[in-house]
Scaffold this motif. Structure first.
Motif, mmCIF file in Angstrom:
data_model
loop_
_atom_site.group_PDB
_atom_site.id
_atom_site.type_symbol
_atom_site.label_atom_id
_atom_site.label_comp_id
_atom_site.label_asym_id
_atom_site.label_seq_id
_atom_site.Cartn_x
_atom_site.Cartn_y
_atom_site.Cartn_z
ATOM 1 N N SER A 200 10.608 10.608 10.850
ATOM 2 C CA SER A 200 10.225 9.201 10.859
ATOM 3 C C SER A 200 9.479 8.917 9.562
ATOM 4 O O SER A 200 8.798 9.788 9.018
ATOM 5 N N LEU A 201 9.618 7.688 9.048
ATOM 6 C CA LEU A 201 8.987 7.308 7.784
ATOM 7 C C LEU A 201 7.668 6.598 8.045
ATOM 8 O O LEU A 201 7.586 5.725 8.916
ATOM 9 N N HIS A 202 6.661 6.954 7.271
ATOM 10 C CA HIS A 202 5.334 6.365 7.429
ATOM 11 C C HIS A 202 4.816 5.960 6.049
ATOM 12 O O HIS A 202 4.606 6.808 5.180
ATOM 13 N N TYR A 203 4.633 4.644 5.869
ATOM 14 C CA TYR A 203 4.140 4.116 4.608
ATOM 15 C C TYR A 203 2.619 3.986 4.705
ATOM 16 O O TYR A 203 2.100 3.260 5.559
ATOM 17 N N VAL A 204 1.897 4.699 3.850
ATOM 18 C CA VAL A 204 0.437 4.794 3.962
ATOM 19 C C VAL A 204 -0.221 4.386 2.644
ATOM 20 O O VAL A 204 0.344 4.556 1.569
ATOM 21 N N PRO A 205 -1.455 3.841 2.725
ATOM 22 C CA PRO A 205 -2.152 3.410 1.507
ATOM 23 C C PRO A 205 -2.965 4.511 0.832
ATOM 24 O O PRO A 205 -3.463 4.325 -0.277
ATOM 25 N N ASP A 206 -3.124 5.659 1.514
ATOM 26 C CA ASP A 206 -4.034 6.689 0.994
ATOM 27 C C ASP A 206 -3.325 8.004 0.687
ATOM 28 O O ASP A 206 -3.910 9.079 0.813
ATOM 29 N N LEU A 207 -2.071 7.937 0.266
ATOM 30 C CA LEU A 207 -1.360 9.156 -0.101
ATOM 31 C C LEU A 207 -2.072 9.812 -1.282
ATOM 32 O O LEU A 207 -2.486 9.122 -2.218
ATOM 33 N N PRO A 208 -2.260 11.136 -1.268
ATOM 34 C CA PRO A 208 -2.926 11.800 -2.396
ATOM 35 C C PRO A 208 -2.252 11.445 -3.720
ATOM 36 O O PRO A 208 -1.021 11.380 -3.808
ATOM 37 N N SER A 209 -3.060 11.210 -4.738
ATOM 38 C CA SER A 209 -2.525 10.764 -6.025
ATOM 39 C C SER A 209 -1.675 11.824 -6.709
ATOM 40 O O SER A 209 -0.894 11.508 -7.605
ATOM 41 N N SER A 210 -1.798 13.087 -6.288
ATOM 42 C CA SER A 210 -1.063 14.161 -6.957
ATOM 43 C C SER A 210 0.332 14.390 -6.370
ATOM 44 O O SER A 210 1.039 15.294 -6.808
ATOM 45 N N VAL A 211 0.739 13.587 -5.386
ATOM 46 C CA VAL A 211 2.058 13.768 -4.774
ATOM 47 C C VAL A 211 2.808 12.443 -4.716
ATOM 48 O O VAL A 211 2.197 11.370 -4.748
ATOM 49 N N ARG A 212 4.134 12.511 -4.649
ATOM 50 C CA ARG A 212 4.959 11.310 -4.478
ATOM 51 C C ARG A 212 5.258 11.051 -3.009
ATOM 52 O O ARG A 212 5.456 9.924 -2.592
ATOM 53 N N SER A 213 5.340 12.137 -2.242
ATOM 54 C CA SER A 213 5.575 12.033 -0.802
ATOM 55 C C SER A 213 5.121 13.332 -0.161
ATOM 56 O O SER A 213 4.878 14.330 -0.843
ATOM 57 N N VAL A 214 4.998 13.304 1.167
ATOM 58 C CA VAL A 214 4.598 14.502 1.915
ATOM 59 C C VAL A 214 5.466 14.608 3.161
ATOM 60 O O VAL A 214 5.639 13.622 3.886
ATOM 61 N N ARG A 215 6.020 15.789 3.387
ATOM 62 C CA ARG A 215 6.752 16.056 4.625
ATOM 63 C C ARG A 215 5.855 16.818 5.590
ATOM 64 O O ARG A 215 5.391 17.910 5.273
#
Length: 489
Positions: A200-215
């Motif tokens: 499932s896809l989750h759009y978040v405002p606080d993704l770590p700045s060092s990554v583009r996405s996280v699985r």
């Protein structure tokens, strides 16, 4: 005056506190003195003598003279930089290792150096530490290692014409699974593809700045940033994350493997965005009409110019028989990405690496920055040491500034491209420095010795590549993020 201010020995080596301490211990033992005996002789407590012998305190010159007198040796004897014995050399080496940053990072308690600890045991510990240092050095991915890995990878891509049949087949199978036939891949189908693969896809405002996405493999979630950069395609971020899952990528064991994984995930994502089933017939028809254009590929599949240019290199040689080259260059002429199988001569360093090198001022990748019309594609012929090449370039803007993306081919194949009738032509003699790297003699004579610039250093000039299995990723920040967003078990 402390030990650090003393004169070095004749061979230029300055003894450290560990070596002096071990020499004092050996001399005391040879003379049959106890710690108390030596302490009385120099006017210090036995505990203070022990601290000195363990190399945990630097001595002033007056203290060294008192030790020398008490032990009946000269000051020069005491300051001999060589270890007093093989055993002392092993103990000194072990103490130095345990005081170093690598040992501290292991979280292990210090190992007391006692007589019961055999020479063989110390040698084993030192050997293990040396191997750990070697592994950490490799995984630190120094710029040299990164350039070597990039050079080898670019060579492998050239041999296969930057075409990966197995990844094309994987893309076709995935698109069939969600019923995509032709045209741009919609964000709805991207979401359906994620669901098909169990995410499932989750759009978040606080993704770590060092990554583009996280699985999140445990909970079947993919986290992507809520707000994308203006130059970013939100579909590609998700597709790259899904591609890593489909390809079964694990934690990379080397920087070379890390780069290979990036190439594979980027390729598969591009093959999903610009499927060969639709792109190849379009390109074949355009070649027959002598109207090949990266812009047409971009517009037909709703991708940005860089993705279309990359994808063109995947398909041009394999399906059209056209060797090509690709460049991504910043406004200063520095190469960040490059590929060729048409024998164009890229600038390289001593390791054969292209990335970080500066393109000739007369190549289209540099000339396009001087063109006022940023809407129309820029075309140019360039006479280079290996022949004449035609190239099309376009400026793109990103969060890191402007850069040019260029696709080119040899003169013999320019006839298939729209823009072949350009009259713009330059000559490049690079790597001959007289081409554009060395100022004209009259200019040099005018300013040599009469000017002194203040350079603006590249931020990565003195920095080693980030350590860790995934270079640049802040693992602490990443795991904190996952903890915050993990669903209740």
């Amino acid at each position: 005056m402390t030990l650090t201010s003393l004169t070095a020995s004749d061979d230029g080596v300055m003894p450290d506190s560990l070596t002096i301490g071990r020499r004092i211990r050996q001399l005391r033992t040879e003379r049959g003195l106890t710690l108390d005996d030596l302490g009385v002789a120099i006017g210090r407590a036995a505990s203070q003598v022990s601290v000195v012998e363990n190399g945990k305190r630097e001595l002033r010159l007056g203290e060294l003279q008192r030790f020398a007198t008490a032990l009946d040796v000269t000051l020069d004897d005491l300051l001999d930089a060589s270890p007093p014995s093989r055993r002392a050399a092993l103990e000194i080496a072990l103490e130095r290792v345990q005081r170093g940053p690598l040992f501290a990072s292991l979280g292990l308690p210090p190992l007391p150096v006692r007589r019961s600890l055999s020479d063989e045991a110390i040698e084993t510990i030192l050997g293990l530490h040396s191997e750990l240092e070697r592994i950490h050095t490799e995984r630190a991915a120094t710029p040299e290692e990164a350039r070597r890995a990039n050079t080898q990878l670019r060579g492998a891509m050239r041999l296969r014409h930057n075409h990966f049949p197995e990844l094309e087949a994987a893309a076709r199978e995935l698109l069939d699974a969600v019923g995509h036939t032709t045209g741009p891949l919609s964000q709805r189908l991207v979401s359906e593809l994620a669901a098909h693969l169990g995410f499932s896809l989750h759009y978040v405002p606080d993704l770590p700045s060092s990554v583009r996405s996280v699985r999140d493999l445990e909970h079947g979630r993919i986290y992507v940033p809520l707000s994308q950069r203006p130059d970013a395609d939100p579909r590609s971020v998700v597709l790259q994350a899904l591609a890593g899952h489909v390809l079964g990528h694990g934690v990379p064991q080397s920087y070379a493997e890390f780069l290979e994984q990036r190439v594979e995930t980027n390729y598969l994502a591009a093959a999903l965005l610009v499927p060969a089933a639709g792109a190849v017939p379009l390109l074949v028809a355009a070649k027959e009409a002598r109207e090949l254009s990266v812009e047409d590929l971009r517009d037909a599949f709703g991708v940005n110019y860089e993705t279309a240019a990359h994808r063109f290199t995947n398909l041009a040689t394999e399906h059209l028989g056209i060797p090509v080259h690709f460049l991504k260059v910043d406004s200063e002429g520095t190469i960040s990405k490059a590929y060729e199988n048409d024998s164009v001569l890229f600038p390289t360093d001593a390791l054969g690496a292209v990335e970080g090198q500066t393109v000739c001022r007369y190549w289209s990748a540099r000339q396009v920055f001087d063109v006022a019309d940023r809407f129309s594609p820029y075309h140019q012929y360039t006479d280079k040491p290996t022949g004449t090449y035609w190239c099309t370039s376009r400026i793109q803007t990103s969060s890191r500034g402007e850069f040019s993306v260029s696709v080119g081919t040899s003169f013999a194949h320019a006839k298939w491209f729209r823009g072949r009738d350009t009259t713009t032509r330059f000559t490049s003699r690079c790597p001959d420095e007289s081409c554009c790297r060395r100022p004209p003699a009259e200019v040099s004579s005018r300013w040599a010795g009469r000017s002194f610039p203040t350079p603006r250093l590249n931020s990565s000039l003195h920095a080693a590549m980030p350590t860790g299995a995934f270079p640049g990723v802040d693992t602490t920040e990443l795991y904190d993020f996952l903890t915050r967003h993990s669903p209740a078990d």
